[in-house]
Scaffold this motif. Structure first.
Motif, mmCIF file in Angstrom:
data_model
loop_
_atom_site.group_PDB
_atom_site.id
_atom_site.type_symbol
_atom_site.label_atom_id
_atom_site.label_comp_id
_atom_site.label_asym_id
_atom_site.label_seq_id
_atom_site.Cartn_x
_atom_site.Cartn_y
_atom_site.Cartn_z
ATOM 1 N N ALA A 66 -34.068 -25.955 11.094
ATOM 2 C CA ALA A 66 -33.933 -24.900 11.984
ATOM 3 C C ALA A 66 -33.896 -23.474 11.202
ATOM 4 O O ALA A 66 -34.036 -23.101 9.710
ATOM 5 N N LEU A 67 -34.708 -22.678 12.019
ATOM 6 C CA LEU A 67 -34.575 -20.971 11.339
ATOM 7 C C LEU A 67 -34.156 -20.269 11.730
ATOM 8 O O LEU A 67 -33.903 -19.547 10.434
ATOM 9 N N LYS B 127 -23.925 -33.196 15.030
ATOM 10 C CA LYS B 127 -24.416 -33.503 13.650
ATOM 11 C C LYS B 127 -23.414 -33.312 12.906
ATOM 12 O O LYS B 127 -22.976 -34.590 12.045
ATOM 13 N N ASP B 128 -22.109 -32.713 12.961
ATOM 14 C CA ASP B 128 -20.594 -32.952 12.557
ATOM 15 C C ASP B 128 -19.892 -34.102 12.324
ATOM 16 O O ASP B 128 -19.626 -33.999 11.319
ATOM 17 N N THR C 104 -26.282 -25.966 17.849
ATOM 18 C CA THR C 104 -27.297 -25.050 16.757
ATOM 19 C C THR C 104 -28.240 -25.526 16.169
ATOM 20 O O THR C 104 -28.638 -26.838 16.822
ATOM 21 N N ALA C 105 -29.249 -25.039 16.571
ATOM 22 C CA ALA C 105 -30.773 -25.567 15.914
ATOM 23 C C ALA C 105 -30.402 -26.290 14.570
ATOM 24 O O ALA C 105 -31.057 -27.974 14.753
ATOM 25 N N GLU C 106 -29.363 -26.366 13.643
ATOM 26 C CA GLU C 106 -29.453 -27.622 12.435
ATOM 27 C C GLU C 106 -28.350 -29.234 13.348
ATOM 28 O O GLU C 106 -28.804 -30.494 12.903
ATOM 29 N N VAL D 109 -36.065 -23.507 16.211
ATOM 30 C CA VAL D 109 -35.866 -24.989 15.537
ATOM 31 C C VAL D 109 -37.105 -25.164 15.805
ATOM 32 O O VAL D 109 -38.184 -24.975 16.913
ATOM 33 N N GLN D 110 -37.793 -25.097 15.059
ATOM 34 C CA GLN D 110 -39.684 -25.759 14.645
ATOM 35 C C GLN D 110 -39.584 -27.643 14.363
ATOM 36 O O GLN D 110 -39.441 -27.175 13.211
ATOM 37 N N PHE D 111 -40.905 -28.137 14.969
ATOM 38 C CA PHE D 111 -41.548 -29.064 14.301
ATOM 39 C C PHE D 111 -42.778 -28.591 14.810
ATOM 40 O O PHE D 111 -43.707 -28.329 15.238
#
Length: 513
Positions: A135-136, A164-165, A102-104, A141-143
Motif C-alpha cells: 500500500a503506497l 482486514k480489521d 483502503t489500500a491496506e 496499491v502496488q503489486f
C-alpha cells in the motif's frame, strides 16, 4: 509506462442508476449448494453469486462478450518491464460495517489469497510471492510480479476485497479467518448478508451506501436458494415462487418455460465448454490408446442433435470456437470400429471405469449414460456415481480421489485462452484446476511462454499449437460450446448477462414496471 484509464466507469455507473421504479424481493433458484461464503476459497460459477453480490473486486466483468470495467480501482499503470502494476483506488468505498476501505485492505486480501492457496489464489500464486503487494498510500496499491504476465490484468476482477480489521479480529490459530468467513461476510458489495444456511442458501439486503449508487430502480432484497431438482425449479418459476433460475436447463424445460406468459427467456451465446475430464494419471487411462478409444466412443451428434435438440454448438477442443487461440481441427468422430482398434492396442489390465456426475445437472448424467452404453458395446464396464457439485469438485482436486472421468463445464472466469487450455492442461495448475493430471513438457513450454507475452498475435500460435498437441493426445473428450437460456419472470428487468457470472450479478437488476 502503460496507463489504463477507467473511461467505462461512467457508463457502468449510469447503468446502475435507472430513473423510476420500486423495490421488491428477488429469489433465484440454483442447482448447486452454497456451502461457504468465503470469496477466496471458491472459484466456480455455481457459487459465484456470493462473490458478485457481497463483495467487490478491483475491476468488474460485464456484458457479453465480457468487458472489464473499473470498479474499486479507477485506473492502473504497468511498468515498462511488465512487473509492477500500480492501481489507483476510489476513496469512497465503504465496508458493510461502515468503515472505509483502503489500500491496506487490498494488500491483506491479496496476501490472504496467496496464503490460503485456494480459489482464485491458485491463479495468482505462480505470478506473485507473499509480501510483494504494498500500500503506497490509502488509495494506491502496488503489486510486483515474478515475471511479466499477460493475464494478470484480466484477473484483477477476482481480487475481492475483504475487511482486514474485521477478518483479523476473527482469525483463529493463523487461519486467515477461514472458519469465520464460511458463514459470515466482510465485504463492500452491493448487498450485505442477512441470513445464511448452507442447506438452503443465503439472502442479502441492499447496501444503501454502496459507492456505485442506486438510482430509483433496484431490489431491496435478494435470495439465492439451492433447489437441486430441476422440475421443482421450473415449477417454482412458473408459479411465481422464484424470479430467476440457472440458465442451463434441458431443451424440453426451456421449451416448457417459453410457453408461459409470465416467463421470459434471455438467450445468449456463451463460452462454456462441456467436456469429459479424463484422469490421465491412472491406468489404463494413462495409455493414449485407451483415451482415443473413449474419444471415438462418444456419440457427439446424437448427444447434441437428439438429446440437446441442437441447442448447442460442437466444440472440438477445450477452447471455445469464438475465442482466439483455438486450433482448426475437426474433432473426434463417433466410430466404434476405430474405438475397438485403439482398445486392442491398450497395454495392461482392463478394469471397471467410474464416471462422476453432478447431481441436479441432468446433462452430465445423460452424457455419462451415453458413454456407458457405448462402452458396453466395446466390452467395457463403466459405473456412474452422482454427487453434488461441491463433493465432485473436492474429489476432482485430490489426485487419489479423482474419478476416472467427470463430465462438466469449463466456464468463463476471464476472457483469455489460459482460462481454458492453460488451467485445465498446464502442469502449474495441478491438481486444483488441471484435475486430469495431464503434464507434457512441450505443452507446458508453450503455455508458459504465452503467459509472459502481451502481444495477442504472438500468443495465439502458442495456444493453437499447445491445444492441438492436447487434442492429439486425447487428453479429454470435448463436446460442445453452450448457449445460455436465462429463465426469468417477466417481472424482472435489467439483467446484464456476462459469461463470467451467468446473470447472477444482481447489481443491475430491478423490478419491471
Amino acid at each position: 509506462m502503460k496507463r489504463w484509464i477507467g473511461a467505462a466507469l461512467v457508463a457502468a455507473l449510469t447503468a446502475a442508476a435507472p430513473t423510476v421504479g420500486h423495490a421488491e424481493k428477488y429469489v433465484h433458484a440454483n442447482n448447486s449448494a452454497y456451502d461457504t461464503l468465503d470469496p477466496h476459497t471458491v472459484f466456480d460459477v455455481a457459487r459465484v453469486a456470493t462473490r458478485l453480490n457481497l463483495y467487490d473486486g478491483l475491476y468488474r466483468w460485464v456484458d457479453n462478450p465480457p468487458q472489464l470495467i473499473p470498479w474499486i480501482a479507477t485506473s492502473h499503470e504497468v511498468s515498462d518491464d511488465g512487473l509492477t502494476w500500480t492501481f489507483t483506488l476510489r476513496d469512497d468505498v465503504k465496508f458493510h460495517d461502515g468503515s472505509t476501505m483502503t489500500a491496506e485492505d487490498v494488500v491483506y486480501s491479496m496476501e490472504r489469497m496467496l496464503a490460503v492457496k485456494r480459489g482464485a489464489g491458485t491463479l495468482f500464486l505462480p505470478m506473485m510471492d507473499p509480501g510483494t503487494a504494498k500500500a503506497l498510500d490509502d488509495t494506491t496499491v502496488q503489486f510486483t510480479l515474478k515475471e511479466p504476465s499477460a493475464i494478470f490484468g484480466a484477473l484483477v476482477a477476482d481480487i475481492y476485497v475483504v475487511n482486514k480489521d474485521l477478518v483479523q479480529e476473527n482469525e483463529v490459530d493463523g487461519d486467515w479467518g477461514q472458519a469465520y468467513l464460511i458463514d459470515h461476510e466482510a465485504g463492500t458489495g452491493s448487498y450485505m448478508l442477512d441470513r445464511y444456511d448452507p442447506a438452503i442458501g443465503f439472502s442479502a439486503d441492499r447496501f444503501e451506501d454502496h459507492f456505485a449508487g442506486w438510482g430509483d430502480k433496484y431490489y431491496d432484497e435478494i435470495e439465492f436458494r439451492t433447489v437441486v431438482e430441476t422440475n421443482t425449479r421450473v415449477q417454482g418459476l412458473m408459479s411465481g415462487e422464484y424470479q430467476g433460475l440457472d440458465g442451463y436447463l434441458a431443451p424440453d424445460q426451456i421449451a416448457r418455460l417459453r410457453r408461459d406468459d409470465d416467463v421470459q427467456i434471455i438467450e445468449q451465446e456463451s463460452m462454456r465448454v462441456f467436456h469429459f475430464a479424463i484422469n490421465n494419471r491412472r491406468p489404463p487411462l494413462d495409455d493414449i490408446n485407451m483415451r482415443k478409444a473413449l474419444a471415438h466412443a462418444f456419440d457427439y451428434d446424437g448427444f447434441i442433435n437428439e438429446i440437446l435438440q441442437g441447442s448447442v454448438v460442437r466444440n472440438p477442443t477445450i477452447i471455445p470456437n469464438p475465442m482466439w487461440g483455438a486450433p482448426d481441427v475437426e474433432g473426434y468422430d463417433y466410430d466404434l470400429e476405430k474405438a475397438k482398434e485403439y482398445l486392442s492396442k491398450v497395454k495392461g489390465d482392463m478394469r471397471t471405469l467410474k464416471i462422476g456426475t453432478l447431481a441436479g445437472f441432468s446433462e452430465t448424467e445423460q452424457a455419462a449414460a451415453l458413454l456407458q452404453n457405448a462402452g458396453r458395446q466395446l466390452g467395457l464396464t463403466i459405473e456412474i456415481e452422482s454427487a453434488p457439485w461441491p463433493v465432485v469438485n473436492s474429489r476432482m482436486q485430490n489426485p487419489e480421489e479423482m474419478y476416472d472421468m467427470v463430465p462438466y463445464w469449463k466456464s468463463t472466469y476471464y476472457a483469455d485462452p489460459n482460462n481454458w487450455v492453460g488451467e485445465l492442461y498446464g502442469s502449474r495448475y495441478i491438481p486444483i484446476r488441471n484435475v486430469s493430471g495431464y503434464s507434457v513438457p512441450e505443452v507446458d513450454e508453450k503455455l508458459n511462454k504465452a503467459l509472459t507475452l502481451t502481444d495477442q498475435a504472438e500468443r495465439a500460435p502458442l495456444y493453437q499449437a499447445a491445444t492441438k498437441q492436447i487434442y492429439d493426445d486425447a487428453a479429454g473428450i470435448w463436446i460442445y460450446n453452450t448457449k445460455w437460456f436465462g429463465p426469468y419472470a417477466t417481472s424482472v428487468a435489467g439483467i446484464r448477462f456476462c459469461p463470467i457470472g451467468n446473470g447472477q450479478d444482481m447489481r443491475w437488476a430491478y423490478p419491471a414496471d
